[in-house]
Design an enzyme around this catalytic site. Structure first.
Site, PDB file in Angstrom:
ATOM      1  N   GLN A 349      -0.044   0.472  -1.988  1.00 19.84           N
ATOM      2  CA  GLN A 349       0.821  -0.194  -2.894  1.00 19.84           C
ATOM      3  C   GLN A 349       1.079  -1.461  -2.796  1.00 19.84           C
ATOM      4  O   GLN A 349       0.501  -2.000  -1.873  1.00 19.84           O
ATOM      5  CB  GLN A 349       2.258   0.648  -2.366  1.00 19.84           C
ATOM      6  CG  GLN A 349       2.393   1.795  -2.980  1.00 19.84           C
ATOM      7  CD  GLN A 349       3.699   2.630  -2.424  1.00 19.84           C
ATOM      8  OE1 GLN A 349       4.268   2.421  -1.398  1.00 19.84           O
ATOM      9  NE2 GLN A 349       4.139   3.348  -3.643  1.00 19.84           N
ATOM     10  N   SER A 520       3.517   2.079   4.321  1.00 15.03           N
ATOM     11  CA  SER A 520       2.683   3.060   5.133  1.00 15.03           C
ATOM     12  C   SER A 520       2.322   4.169   4.049  1.00 15.03           C
ATOM     13  O   SER A 520       1.627   5.040   4.415  1.00 15.03           O
ATOM     14  CB  SER A 520       3.235   3.560   6.218  1.00 15.03           C
ATOM     15  OG  SER A 520       3.759   2.767   7.258  1.00 15.03           O
ATOM     16  N   HIS A 521       2.343   3.831   2.861  1.00 13.61           N
ATOM     17  CA  HIS A 521       2.060   4.715   1.652  1.00 13.61           C
ATOM     18  C   HIS A 521       0.584   4.761   1.229  1.00 13.61           C
ATOM     19  O   HIS A 521       0.446   4.291   0.230  1.00 13.61           O
ATOM     20  CB  HIS A 521       3.096   4.475   0.486  1.00 13.61           C
ATOM     21  CG  HIS A 521       4.518   4.403   1.033  1.00 13.61           C
ATOM     22  ND1 HIS A 521       5.319   3.700   0.385  1.00 13.61           N
ATOM     23  CD2 HIS A 521       5.126   4.966   2.142  1.00 13.61           C
ATOM     24  CE1 HIS A 521       6.568   3.968   0.892  1.00 13.61           C
ATOM     25  NE2 HIS A 521       6.304   4.422   1.854  1.00 13.61           N
ATOM     26  N   THR A 522      -0.269   4.742   2.277  1.00 12.54           N
ATOM     27  CA  THR A 522      -1.736   5.208   1.763  1.00 12.54           C
ATOM     28  C   THR A 522      -1.955   6.265   1.132  1.00 12.54           C
ATOM     29  O   THR A 522      -1.495   7.296   1.754  1.00 12.54           O
ATOM     30  CB  THR A 522      -2.545   4.760   3.153  1.00 12.54           C
ATOM     31  OG1 THR A 522      -2.283   5.805   4.073  1.00 12.54           O
ATOM     32  CG2 THR A 522      -2.383   3.448   3.721  1.00 12.54           C
ATOM     33  N   ASN A 560      -2.138   5.705  -6.526  1.00 13.16           N
ATOM     34  CA  ASN A 560      -0.784   5.807  -6.003  1.00 13.16           C
ATOM     35  C   ASN A 560       0.484   5.397  -7.161  1.00 13.16           C
ATOM     36  O   ASN A 560       0.225   5.240  -8.118  1.00 13.16           O
ATOM     37  CB  ASN A 560      -0.859   4.588  -4.926  1.00 13.16           C
ATOM     38  CG  ASN A 560       0.253   4.763  -3.739  1.00 13.16           C
ATOM     39  OD1 ASN A 560       1.191   5.498  -3.847  1.00 13.16           O
ATOM     40  ND2 ASN A 560      -0.395   4.372  -2.516  1.00 13.16           N
TER      41      ASN A 560
END
Lengths: 594, 255
Positions: A349, A520-522, A560
């Site tokens: 993101q 932490s939105h991998t 994403n």
């Protein structure tokens, strides 16, 4: 490789005891299966591990990261493009990972979003609305092949399990005052009412309204009242203590597996949870089309084989992809040919921050906050909620405001021109800390042919296995997205009438920088899709190549989104579990014809 | 892996570590014992430099465990400039930041237990890929202080701690910018870590040795480990009335 121990076969083995592993443990034990959960980290529960006052320790938790996975034993390597030498992610920066009971779900912020309906069919939608040429050739975005309507009952259920506090914006197709008018039609209200906004988010909401936007409370997985979830587990009201991200919740109000699901699993005879069990590979039979179980290293360092009829991979996104690659499941993605699927469509993101200083007469009380509760957002510029034709990019961002805790080591709001040390720094600290707030944009990042995951040729973990290599940098689409969203965030902040506004926005040419926390939105690497040539999983999170392996978590997102991923990961897990229970158990095999 | 050492022999608030490679646990347990007992010992070295009032601060009765006398002089003299004692609030030295730093060196953090430390090392990688040196925090302090003192000797004929405040500021700025000669990037990496750890010690809970008397929290109005705002959820914009509390239970009162 010989093993020290071979365990009694079970119906299902689940790798990881975070959100999706807990959901699947509940669903499969409900169905009567014998289930083993293997969690690489320690056992953790609210008491004693998150007990007050020791949990209210910024240094130990949010700085050193004592609840996070220790990078010393296992990390990732990172490079910006193919041909570069990847180097290890040696210290925590851009993203953090969980470990132990609850995984990252024990120390997340609790911002609990659904996907937008058009996130799930992004390629079709953009092609229909803007024409095929609108999507750049190297952008490899894909549809999920699942409709929002199919996922809605599962979003709804998870919100009730997690005690989410929010205001409905679209109730069965009717747009509701005070909620998010852009959300997909929901079948019921949120189970909890939101807390009133804190000052920083109230100022944001007022300014956004003044500019014609429709602000609403950020959906918060923080119970705001005494609440009993559908499993009979009780949660307590959030007190805005300011210790969410990086911390376990001592109040039983932030939803985590241990505050919502695990209490009802305790003592189940058909569930065996083993901690400190590090899975090193999924075992396949001679045909390589069927998994026979998994191999793990236990706390004593012994190699153990656990035979199972079903393998559920529910690790953190990056680790799930790595486990498929280490196990030789599916075909590794090749960026030169675009062929192969495992490791494909890694995305992240892009965030920006607009900071405001209100003067020393305004008591912003930034320590009164939570990762999600008391916050406000607008959704006008996310997903396909606005006309992209003239915008020149795919995707968008939520814009949100509110204090997450005001913890002074990591959350010190200084303007970029403030001195970094000395008396000037002290003056700036004293002047800005209690009188500032910020507004963030959290933007989607699309998938590209040259952004992917594979095994590193050089670096190894403590078990001697190759680390996962991340090849990632930003593309022009995302710089345009963040410029667009940040301009609107800046306008809202100026309408809040602070003394001073500063912005941090990534500019074209800025490379992905692992040193600073972003999100932490991998996502991606083991993506869901409609065709085995272009995805690892079918719509039920089942491996096309090895149909008794299911992979949960954000590794399945084909690109994403501009929301926090947990809601979608949980809904996809419930969607998969429902199909396993209704169909797969009766007739094990591919749930979708390839 | 709930294997942190017996709390009775841990300094207050020592982070537990679950990542210690084999053999390190026992070693860390031993050093933790040393760290705890050392704070009870009388001073074994005077603390030159820093220019603060003699006998006033408890740091002068603290005997460093990791830092040598020369390093300890550097640390105090540097912290005194990074967070000076001025009209804004407590200085870093009086707040106990050097004590915090010395204790951190002896904890798993100082030994690099939180970092992936396997080679090969590519320190010339783009800065955006993060720290890539082979030095653990305590090794980086040792190498960085030596490099800084060498640079000070070359330029001014004195160690850093012997320089006046303005010259120390100028030298710190050179370290920060990596403009000291022949240090192979150590100086800038060391400065970045020193500054980061100094801020940590200043604002962390006082049980770690810094933020003595919660003075840094009082300066900015942070209520510390209070962690309960039930009565304040709907009190938008009203100045928060209570002073900080520490994890061990002491109340700081209002600044």
């Amino acid at each position: 490789m010989s093993t020290d121990t071979r365990m009694k076969p079970v119906d299902a083995v689940i790798i990881g005891f975070g959100w999706t592993g807990s959901i699947m443990a509940k669903e499969l034990t409900d169905a009567g299966l014998s289930v083993v959960v293997l969690e690489r980290g320690p056992a953790r529960d609210t008491s004693p591990d998150f007990a007050y006052p020791r949990i209210a320790d910024e240094l130990k938790h949010a700085i050193r990261g004592d609840l996070w996975h220790p990078l010393a034993t296992e990390t990732f390597t990172v490079r910006h493009k193919t041909g570069d030498t990847a180097v290890p992610y040696r210290q925590y920066g851009s993203f953090v990972l969980g470990t132990g009971t609850g995984g990252a779900g024990a120390h997340w912020n609790g911002q609990q979003w659904r996907a937008s309906p058009n996130d799930l069919r992004i390629r079709s939608l953009y092609e229909e609305r803007y024409g095929r040429k609108f999507i750049p050739a190297e952008m490899t975005i894909q549809d999920y092949g699942i409709s929002f309507a199919e996922l809605e009952p599962h979003f709804d259920h998870f919100e009730k399990v997690a005690g989410v506090a929010g205001t409905a914006g679209n109730l069965r197709g009717r747009i509701m005052a005070g909620g998010n008018p852009f959300e997909g039609a929901r079948s019921s209200e949120y189970p909890n009412h939101p807390l009133p906004p804190i000052l920083s988010s109230q100022l944001f909401a007022d300014a956004a309204r003044e500019l014609g936007y429709r602000p609403f409370p950020v959906p918060a997985a923080n119970s705001t009242a005494a609440y009993t979830n559908p499993y009979g587990v009780r949660m307590g009201p959030c007190n805005l203590c300011g210790y969410c991200e990086g911390f376990g919740c001592f109040l039983y109000s932030k939803a985590s597996p241990q505050t919502t699901i695990l209490p009802v699993l305790k003592g189940r005879a058909n569930l065996d949870v083993r901690h400190n069990a590090h899975v090193t590979r999924i075992l396949l039979d001679g045909s390589r089309k069927r998994a026979t179980g998994v191999r793990y290293v236990d706390a004593a360092g012994r190699q153990v084989d656990q035979p199972a009829s079903i393998v559920v991979v529910a690790a953190f996104q990056l680790n799930s992809v790595r486990l498929l690659l280490l196990s030789g499941i599916g075909t590794p993605y090749d960026p030169r040919t675009g062929k192969g699927t495992v490791g494909k469509n890694y995305a992240y993101q892009m965030v920006s921050t607009t900071s405001a200083f209100f003067g020393e007469d305004v008591a912003m009380n930034p320590f009164v906050g939570a990762g999600a509760a008391g916050q406000q957002a607008i959704d006008e510029f996310n997903a396909d909620h606005f006309d992209h034709a003239g915008a020149g990019f795919v995707g968008g961002a939520i814009i949100f405001a509110g204090a997450m805790g005001g913890r002074p080591i990591a959350q010190m709001p200084l303007p970029p021109d403030a001195p970094k040390w000395g008396s000037g720094w002290k003056s700036a600290v004293r002047r800005h800390y209690a009188h500032s707030s910020s507004v963030a944009t959290m933007g989607s990042v699309m998938a590209y042919r040259d952004r992917y995951l594979d095994l590193d040729p050089t670096y190894r973990d403590a078990y001697g296995q190759p680390l996962l290599r991340i090849t990632f940098d930003w593309h022009p689409n995302e710089y345009r997205m963040t410029a667009f969203a940040s301009a609107r965030a800046g306008a809202i902040v100026r309408a809040m009438r602070p003394e001073r506004v500063t912005q941090h926005i990534l500019q074209p040419g800025d490379s992905y920088d692992v040193r600073y926390y972003q999100s932490s939105h991998t996502t991606g690497g083991a993506i869901i899709g409609t065709n085995p040539a272009s995805s690892v999983l079918n719509r039920y999170s089942q491996c096309w190549d090895v149909p008794n392996v299911f992979v949960l978590g954000a590794s399945s997102f084909p690109q994403n989104i501009g929301y926090n991923p947990t809601g979608l990961a949980a809904a996809l897990a419930y969607f998969a579990a429902a199909k396993i229970r209704s169909d797969y158990l009766k007739s094990p095999g591919p749930l979708v014809a390839a | 892996m709930n294997d942190s050492p017996d709390p009775s022999i841990r300094p207050a608030g020592q982070p537990s570590t679950s990542d210690a490679p084999g053999g390190r646990r026992g070693f860390l347990r031993g050093t933790a014992t040393v760290a705890l007992s050392s704070v009870l010992l009388p001073s074994r070295s005077a603390a030159p430099g820093g220019g603060h009032r003699p006998g006033q601060a408890a740091h002068e009765t603290y005997s460093p465990v990791y830092f040598t006398p020369a390093e300890w002089a550097f640390v105090q003299a540097a912290v005194d400039r990074l967070i000076p004692d001025d009209g804004n609030g407590p200085g870093g030295v009086d707040a106990g930041v050097p004590v915090f730093l010395d204790r951190q060196m002896e904890l798993p953090y100082g030994h690099g237990a939180y970092w992936y430390m396997q080679g090969p090392f590519h320190p010339d990688s783009p800065a955006t890929l993060g720290y890539q040196m082979r030095l653990t925090p305590r090794e980086l302090y040792r190498a960085g202080i030596a490099a800084a003192d060498r640079a000070c000797m070359a330029k001014h004929g004195k160690a850093f701690a012997q320089l006046d405040a303005a010259t120390r500021d100028a030298m710190l700025a050179l370290l920060e910018q990596g403009k000291t000669p022949e240090d192979g990037g150590v100086a800038a990496a060391f400065f970045a870590l020193l500054l980061k750890n100094t801020r940590e010690g200043y604002f962390a809970d006082p049980m770690y040795g810094g933020n003595r008397g919660m003075a840094a929290w009082k300066m900015i109005g942070f209520p510390g480990a209070r962690a309960d705002f039930t009565d304040w959820i709907d009190q938008q914009g009203k100045p928060y009335p209570y002073g900080p509390v520490a994890i061990e239970g002491s109340a700081g009162g209002k600044a």
